[in-house]
Design an enzyme around this catalytic site. Structure first.
Site, PDB file in Angstrom:
ATOM      1  N   ASP A 375       0.851  -1.200   0.000  1.00 50.85           N
ATOM      2  CA  ASP A 375       0.000   0.000   0.000  1.00 50.85           C
ATOM      3  C   ASP A 375       0.882   1.243   0.000  1.00 50.85           C
ATOM      4  O   ASP A 375       1.810   1.364   0.817  1.00 50.85           O
ATOM      5  CB  ASP A 375      -0.903  -0.023   1.241  1.00 50.85           C
ATOM      6  CG  ASP A 375      -2.002   1.011   1.162  1.00 50.85           C
ATOM      7  OD1 ASP A 375      -3.122   0.654   0.721  1.00 50.85           O
ATOM      8  OD2 ASP A 375      -1.744   2.189   1.514  1.00 50.85           O
ATOM      9  N   ILE A 376       0.589   2.165  -0.933  1.00 47.61           N
ATOM     10  CA  ILE A 376       1.422   3.379  -1.037  1.00 47.61           C
ATOM     11  C   ILE A 376       1.153   4.277   0.178  1.00 47.61           C
ATOM     12  O   ILE A 376      -0.003   4.468   0.581  1.00 47.61           O
ATOM     13  CB  ILE A 376       1.119   4.141  -2.348  1.00 47.61           C
ATOM     14  CG1 ILE A 376       1.286   3.187  -3.554  1.00 47.61           C
ATOM     15  CG2 ILE A 376       2.008   5.357  -2.499  1.00 47.61           C
ATOM     16  CD1 ILE A 376       0.842   3.760  -4.876  1.00 47.61           C
ATOM     17  N   GLU A 419      -4.792   2.536  -3.952  1.00 46.56           N
ATOM     18  CA  GLU A 419      -3.318   2.563  -4.020  1.00 46.56           C
ATOM     19  C   GLU A 419      -2.744   1.266  -3.465  1.00 46.56           C
ATOM     20  O   GLU A 419      -1.621   1.220  -2.998  1.00 46.56           O
ATOM     21  CB  GLU A 419      -2.800   3.806  -3.270  1.00 46.56           C
ATOM     22  CG  GLU A 419      -2.721   3.716  -1.753  1.00 46.56           C
ATOM     23  CD  GLU A 419      -4.074   3.769  -1.040  1.00 46.56           C
ATOM     24  OE1 GLU A 419      -5.113   3.566  -1.701  1.00 46.56           O
ATOM     25  OE2 GLU A 419      -4.088   4.002   0.160  1.00 46.56           O
TER      26      GLU A 419
END
Ligand SMILES: Nc1nc2c(ncn2[C@@H]2O[C@H](COP(=O)(O)OP(=O)(O)OP(=O)(O)O)[C@@H](O)[C@H]2O)c(=O)[nH]1
Length: 510
Positions: A375-376, A419
């Site tokens: 996950d960004i 994301e």
């Protein structure tokens, strides 16, 4: 050949036509007179009537010119002239015209007599009408000029009628078929010669039979019936011109053979002979036309069959193409349903399918399977600071980087939504999974994201889950998710291992 076409070509073709047709009628009249049987004063056959009908069928009313002038030429130059001959010529002209009119009225055509209707119209219509009209007008003229009694007139009428009828039935089909140019196209030498050889052989055999003392009675009318099998065989040949020629050779020949050989022959027997000739000719022509009609029907059926086969083949090809197109479309839709529109990577659905598949394989092999959730970090800030379009660019850039990072053919990467990305690493243990996760983390750190004002970098938090056996996808996702949130909680840009799983499997933590 049509007179109007000939005439349009110039005066010489017209004169040539005139001389040719008048000459033909002259010769036909002379031949008809020559065919009188010396002993019994019986005219055997009268082909002049047939030539008259043929001229009218072929040239319409213009036929009057050669029919009248040809007969008159014979009368003037070949015998002591009598005024009544002109009346005979005129009556013969009208008779031939009526015969031709009947032929057309009953369904005849001038270009093809090979079909049943024209043959019936000719053999049973035109010929009878011409013979009757010519005989009745001739008898009226004789009654007036020669003052004959009724019995003599009746005999003359019957002789006249039957000699005309025999000539018509034998020669009308012959003339129409022979003068049709199409009859001769593509006719082989064998097809030309064999019918004539057969006809000649039949006549020779007949000559010997009727001359044989042992078979004296064959000299009477049944002799002609000996030719019937040959006539039937010949009528089944394909070419109408050759069929008519060979039949006329046999039938006129057998008439002559009988009259020359017979010691005694009376009017009745002779007329019976003529009728046999006419009946055999007529029946054989009918048989011939039926054979041709059957051939034509078979050819048409064949053609329809070919057309049908062609249509079916074309339709099958079209259907096959449609099936292929539908399959290609279905494959494309399936592909679209399994990929992420933005990065082109597989989507969550594809990832779920892949994980389930690997879990099943894993169940059998006993190998461990690693699942990574990536996950960004602070992606909301990326969108807020650089704009949504740059946010999309960041997702695409990382998508390309992840795709290059995974082991091609075995590892699997997907964008699970927003994301968040998922990695599936088959046959990978805890150490390998953590190593890969670390590599991913470091790669992300080093991948520059372009934006209109320059470049920036992002980091990711990664949660790792390992399955050895009998794990479900929900359990694995849950464990990886928890690990990923722990990574966020512990400061982001780091890798965390799924503790729950470790408790279940009893393995150590990262
Ligand atoms: N540009 C872009 N943004 C997306 C897309 N999908 C999700 N987002 C954004 O990603 C952001 C995710 O924000 P959050 O869930 O708060 O998480 P975060 O900001 O990354 O913070 P942490 O995950 O806690 O580090 C939201 O602003 C979404 O609008 C996308 O396809 N394109």
């Amino acid at each position: 050949m049509d007179f109007s076409t000939e005439y349009k070509q110039g005066i010489w073709p017209a004169i040539r036509w005139f001389l040719y047709t008048v000459g033909m009628m002259w010769v036909a009249t002379a031949v008809s007179h020559a065919l009188e049987h010396d002993t019994y004063e019986i005219t055997i056959i009268w082909p002049a009537g047939a030539v008259g009908i043929w001229l009218f069928i072929r040239y319409g009313r213009l036929g009057f010119i050669p029919v009248i002038l040809g007969q008159e030429a014979y009368h003037v130059f070949s015998m002591p002239y009598e005024t009544i001959f002109t009346f005979f010529s005129a009556c013969n002209g009208v008779a031939a015209w009526l015969g031709a009119a009947a032929y057309y009225y009953l369904g005849g055509r001038n270009d093809n007599i090979s079909q049943l209707k024209p043959i019936l119209s000719l053999v049973f219509g035109a010929t009878a009408i011409q013979s009757f009209f010519s005989a009745i007008t001739g008898c009226i003229a004789l009654a007036i000029t020669r003052s004959l009694n009724l019995i003599d007139l009746e005999i003359i009428f019957i002789r006249w009628f039957f000699s005309d009828l025999t000539g018509n039935v034998l020669f009308c089909p012959l003339l129409l078929a022979v003068s049709d140019k199409k009859s001769w196209i593509g006719l082989s030498f064998k097809a030309r010669v064999v019918p004539i050889i057969i006809a000649g052989s039949v006549l020779i055999i007949m000559w010997f039979l009727v001359n044989s003392p042992a078979l004296e009675s064959l000299g009477q009318y049944p002799a002609m019936l000996l030719s019937l099998p040959a006539c039937l065989w010949l009528s089944m040949r394909k070419n109408t011109a050759m069929v008519t020629i060979s039949l006329v050779v046999i039938l006129t020949g057998s008439l002559f053979v009988t009259t020359l050989v017979a010691r005694e022959i009376d009017d009745g027997n002779f007329i019976a002979l003529q009728i046999y000739a006419a009946i055999i000719m007529g029946s054989c022509m009918v048989l011939h036309s039926m054979r041709l009609s059957r051939d034509q029907a078979i050819a048409e059926l064949d053609m329809q069959k070919q057309q049908l086969e062609f249509a079916v083949a074309r339709r099958t090809e079209q259907l096959q193409k449609q099936v292929e197109e539908t399959e290609a479309l279905a494959a494309k839709l399936e592909q679209q349903a399994l990929s992420d529109y933005l990065t082109g990577l597989p989507n969550r659905r594809a990832f779920t399918l892949q994980v389930n598949q690997e879990l099943q394989r894993n169940e059998r092999s006993g190998q461990s399977l690693a699942l990574l959730l990536v996950d960004i970090d602070h992606f909301k800030r990326v969108n807020d600071d650089y704009g949504h379009i740059t946010g999309d660019t960041a997702l695409k850039t990382l998508g390309v980087a992840f795709d290059e990072l995974v082991r091609q053919g075995t590892d699997f990467v997907a964008r699970l939504g927003g994301e968040e990305f998922g990695f599936l690493l088959p046959d990978t243990d805890r150490a390998g999974a953590l190593k890969t996760a670390e590599r991913i983390r470091k790669t992300v750190e080093s991948v520059p994201i372009d934006y209109p004002g320059g470049q920036f970098y992002v980091t990711v938090s990664i949660g790792v889950a390992i399955s050895v056996r009998r794990r479900t996808i929900e359990q694995m996702l849950n464990e990886a998710d928890k690990a990923m949130y722990r990574a966020k909680y512990n400061g982001r840009n780091r890798v965390e291992y799924g503790y729950d799983l470790e408790v279940t499997t009893g393995s150590g933590s990262g």
